[in-house]
Design an enzyme around this catalytic site. Sequence first.
Site, PDB file in Angstrom:
ATOM      1  N   ALA A  65       0.864  -1.175   0.000  1.00  0.00           N
ATOM      2  CA  ALA A  65       0.000   0.000   0.000  1.00  0.00           C
ATOM      3  C   ALA A  65       0.903   1.228   0.000  1.00  0.00           C
ATOM      4  O   ALA A  65       2.073   1.148   0.393  1.00  0.00           O
ATOM      5  CB  ALA A  65      -0.901  -0.027   1.228  1.00  0.00           C
ATOM      6  N   GLY A 110       0.639  -5.038   0.926  1.00  0.00           N
ATOM      7  CA  GLY A 110      -0.567  -5.123   0.103  1.00  0.00           C
ATOM      8  C   GLY A 110      -0.336  -5.869  -1.209  1.00  0.00           C
ATOM      9  O   GLY A 110      -1.280  -6.404  -1.796  1.00  0.00           O
ATOM     10  N   GLU A 113      -0.579  -9.470  -0.357  1.00  0.00           N
ATOM     11  CA  GLU A 113      -2.015  -9.696  -0.099  1.00  0.00           C
ATOM     12  C   GLU A 113      -2.802  -9.745  -1.410  1.00  0.00           C
ATOM     13  O   GLU A 113      -3.727 -10.552  -1.557  1.00  0.00           O
ATOM     14  CB  GLU A 113      -2.538  -8.595   0.831  1.00  0.00           C
ATOM     15  N   GLU A 133       4.624  -5.084   7.339  1.00  0.00           N
ATOM     16  CA  GLU A 133       3.848  -4.047   8.023  1.00  0.00           C
ATOM     17  C   GLU A 133       4.287  -3.748   9.451  1.00  0.00           C
ATOM     18  O   GLU A 133       4.307  -2.592   9.866  1.00  0.00           O
ATOM     19  CB  GLU A 133       2.350  -4.421   8.029  1.00  0.00           C
TER      20      GLU A 133
HETATM   21  N1  CO8 Z   1       4.472   3.111  -0.936  1.00  0.00           N
HETATM   22  C1  CO8 Z   1       4.831   4.261  -1.523  1.00  0.00           C
HETATM   23  N2  CO8 Z   1       5.938   4.408  -2.289  1.00  0.00           N
HETATM   24  C2  CO8 Z   1       6.709   3.323  -2.464  1.00  0.00           C
HETATM   25  C3  CO8 Z   1       6.401   2.076  -1.891  1.00  0.00           C
HETATM   26  C4  CO8 Z   1       5.215   1.987  -1.093  1.00  0.00           C
HETATM   27  N3  CO8 Z   1       4.817   0.851  -0.523  1.00  0.00           N
HETATM   28  N4  CO8 Z   1       7.349   1.193  -2.227  1.00  0.00           N
HETATM   29  C5  CO8 Z   1       8.228   1.858  -2.999  1.00  0.00           C
HETATM   30  N5  CO8 Z   1       7.846   3.153  -3.145  1.00  0.00           N
HETATM   31  C6  CO8 Z   1       8.511   4.199  -3.893  1.00  0.00           C
HETATM   32  C7  CO8 Z   1       9.762   4.691  -3.183  1.00  0.00           C
HETATM   33  O1  CO8 Z   1       9.445   5.653  -2.181  1.00  0.00           O
HETATM   34  C8  CO8 Z   1      10.557   5.295  -4.335  1.00  0.00           C
HETATM   35  O2  CO8 Z   1      10.014   6.559  -4.634  1.00  0.00           O
HETATM   36  P1  CO8 Z   1      11.034   7.796  -4.967  1.00  0.00           P
HETATM   37  O3  CO8 Z   1      11.752   7.367  -6.219  1.00  0.00           O
HETATM   38  O4  CO8 Z   1      10.096   8.949  -5.186  1.00  0.00           O
HETATM   39  O5  CO8 Z   1      11.938   7.939  -3.800  1.00  0.00           O
HETATM   40  C9  CO8 Z   1      10.202   4.362  -5.495  1.00  0.00           C
HETATM   41  O6  CO8 Z   1       8.995   3.687  -5.118  1.00  0.00           O
HETATM   42  C10 CO8 Z   1      11.256   3.331  -5.770  1.00  0.00           C
HETATM   43  O7  CO8 Z   1      11.499   2.614  -4.565  1.00  0.00           O
HETATM   44  P2  CO8 Z   1      12.959   2.428  -3.947  1.00  0.00           P
HETATM   45  O8  CO8 Z   1      13.881   3.530  -4.373  1.00  0.00           O
HETATM   46  O9  CO8 Z   1      12.801   2.219  -2.474  1.00  0.00           O
HETATM   47  O10 CO8 Z   1      13.391   1.068  -4.661  1.00  0.00           O
HETATM   48  P3  CO8 Z   1      14.442  -0.012  -4.133  1.00  0.00           P
HETATM   49  O11 CO8 Z   1      14.659  -0.948  -5.276  1.00  0.00           O
HETATM   50  O12 CO8 Z   1      15.635   0.653  -3.519  1.00  0.00           O
HETATM   51  O13 CO8 Z   1      13.684  -0.778  -2.950  1.00  0.00           O
HETATM   52  C11 CO8 Z   1      11.806  -1.920  -1.939  1.00  0.00           C
HETATM   53  C12 CO8 Z   1      12.578  -1.573  -3.253  1.00  0.00           C
HETATM   54  C13 CO8 Z   1      12.669  -2.833  -1.084  1.00  0.00           C
HETATM   55  C14 CO8 Z   1      10.543  -2.651  -2.369  1.00  0.00           C
HETATM   56  C15 CO8 Z   1      11.474  -0.637  -1.188  1.00  0.00           C
HETATM   57  O14 CO8 Z   1      10.885   0.289  -2.077  1.00  0.00           O
HETATM   58  C16 CO8 Z   1      10.527  -0.832  -0.042  1.00  0.00           C
HETATM   59  O15 CO8 Z   1      10.925  -1.312   1.010  1.00  0.00           O
HETATM   60  N6  CO8 Z   1       9.242  -0.438  -0.238  1.00  0.00           N
HETATM   61  C17 CO8 Z   1       8.230  -0.525   0.797  1.00  0.00           C
HETATM   62  C18 CO8 Z   1       7.796  -1.967   1.008  1.00  0.00           C
HETATM   63  C19 CO8 Z   1       6.789  -2.039   2.106  1.00  0.00           C
HETATM   64  O16 CO8 Z   1       7.061  -1.800   3.260  1.00  0.00           O
HETATM   65  N7  CO8 Z   1       5.563  -2.413   1.737  1.00  0.00           N
HETATM   66  C20 CO8 Z   1       4.473  -2.580   2.678  1.00  0.00           C
HETATM   67  C21 CO8 Z   1       3.707  -1.330   2.770  1.00  0.00           C
HETATM   68  S1  CO8 Z   1       2.473  -1.421   4.031  1.00  0.00           S
HETATM   69  C22 CO8 Z   1       1.191  -2.239   3.320  1.00  0.00           C
HETATM   70  O17 CO8 Z   1       1.244  -2.641   2.207  1.00  0.00           O
HETATM   71  C23 CO8 Z   1      -0.010  -2.418   4.192  1.00  0.00           C
HETATM   72  C24 CO8 Z   1      -1.200  -2.964   3.428  1.00  0.00           C
HETATM   73  C25 CO8 Z   1      -2.446  -2.793   4.202  1.00  0.00           C
HETATM   74  C26 CO8 Z   1      -2.871  -1.378   4.243  1.00  0.00           C
HETATM   75  C27 CO8 Z   1      -4.000  -1.174   5.158  1.00  0.00           C
HETATM   76  C28 CO8 Z   1      -4.475   0.257   5.118  1.00  0.00           C
HETATM   77  C29 CO8 Z   1      -4.755   0.852   6.404  1.00  0.00           C
END
Ligand code: CO8
Length: 259
Positions: A65, A110, A113, A133
């Site tokens: 998400a 997400g 999921e 999460e």
């Molecule tokens: N949300 C928003 N932006 C994201 C997300 C995300 N989940 N994942 C990546 N991005 C963005 C980054 O911020 C970055 O943006 P920018 O270029 O503007 O800085 C761009 O995508 C590229 O990402 P990275 O530079 O981080 O790419 P890497 O190859 O270095 O890393 C990763 C890849 C490891 C996947 C890393 O991006 C990461 O850790 N992302 C987050 C993963 C995460 O924690 N996901 C879980 C999110 S929580 C969730 O999904 C809960 C679901 C239920 C929601 C319930 C609602 C209440």
Amino acid sequence: MDFTKIIFEQKGSVGIVKINYPQALNALNSEVLGELNAIFDQVAADNSIKVVILTGEGKAFVAGADISQMSKLNASEGKAFGEFGASVFRKIELMAKPVIAAVNGFALGGGCELSMCCDIRIASSKAKFGQPEVGLGITPGFSGTQRLPRIVGVGKAKELIYTADIINAQEALRIGLVNQVVEPEELMDTAMAMAEKIASKAVVAVKYSKEAINKGLQTDIDSAIAIEANLFGLCFATEDQKEGMGAFLEKRAPQFKNR
Ligand code: CO8
């Protein structure tokens, strides 16, 4: 509806839904979820589509998400966002057509999921799965606490959710989270071949099989067997049952009409 975050393509009787927001690794914000909701309504209503493939553009399937959008939510807004996402995923799960997730890269939070509400998961060897999460101060919110234990078992699901560990595709295969792992360049061809194989069968029987499995798993075994018996009986009211069995007896390939 005009789609800006989804690309839809139809090849024969297979619909391909691709999430196209690679600059944020296909993160699920309200807009992406809204478009997913709309495209699956459209696909469900289109009788020319028998099987759906769901995939992502770029190096992610879905990296979760949208954290920047979620960071600003209060408790009631968080609940509403979770409920909306969960309702979209449930719609995909309940749709009367098989959905194959072709997991091309990160399937985190997400994203994991979303893959789990699909019927079948085929992963690229580069895919990564996890529920990160708790490292962000939240629980999984799009039904991961419910589907992950149902797919991989309670102990493994608790380990993955409590530790927020990210696992690779081979480990996902080992624990039964994915059906198959293939090289990245083979992913879409493999998903397409499976989709076409399913589409070549009696669509009504596939639909009833999905319904029997989904509903039966949510109830006791006797009720589940009754659900199957009912759907099995309904098959005998279809032209495809007559064609399928008639073709076998006449030693020829069946020509299903999907009714
Ligand atoms: N949300 C928003 N932006 C994201 C997300 C995300 N989940 N994942 C990546 N991005 C963005 C980054 O911020 C970055 O943006 P920018 O270029 O503007 O800085 C761009 O995508 C590229 O990402 P990275 O530079 O981080 O790419 P890497 O190859 O270095 O890393 C990763 C890849 C490891 C996947 C890393 O991006 C990461 O850790 N992302 C987050 C993963 C995460 O924690 N996901 C879980 C999110 S929580 C969730 O999904 C809960 C679901 C239920 C929601 C319930 C609602 C209440």
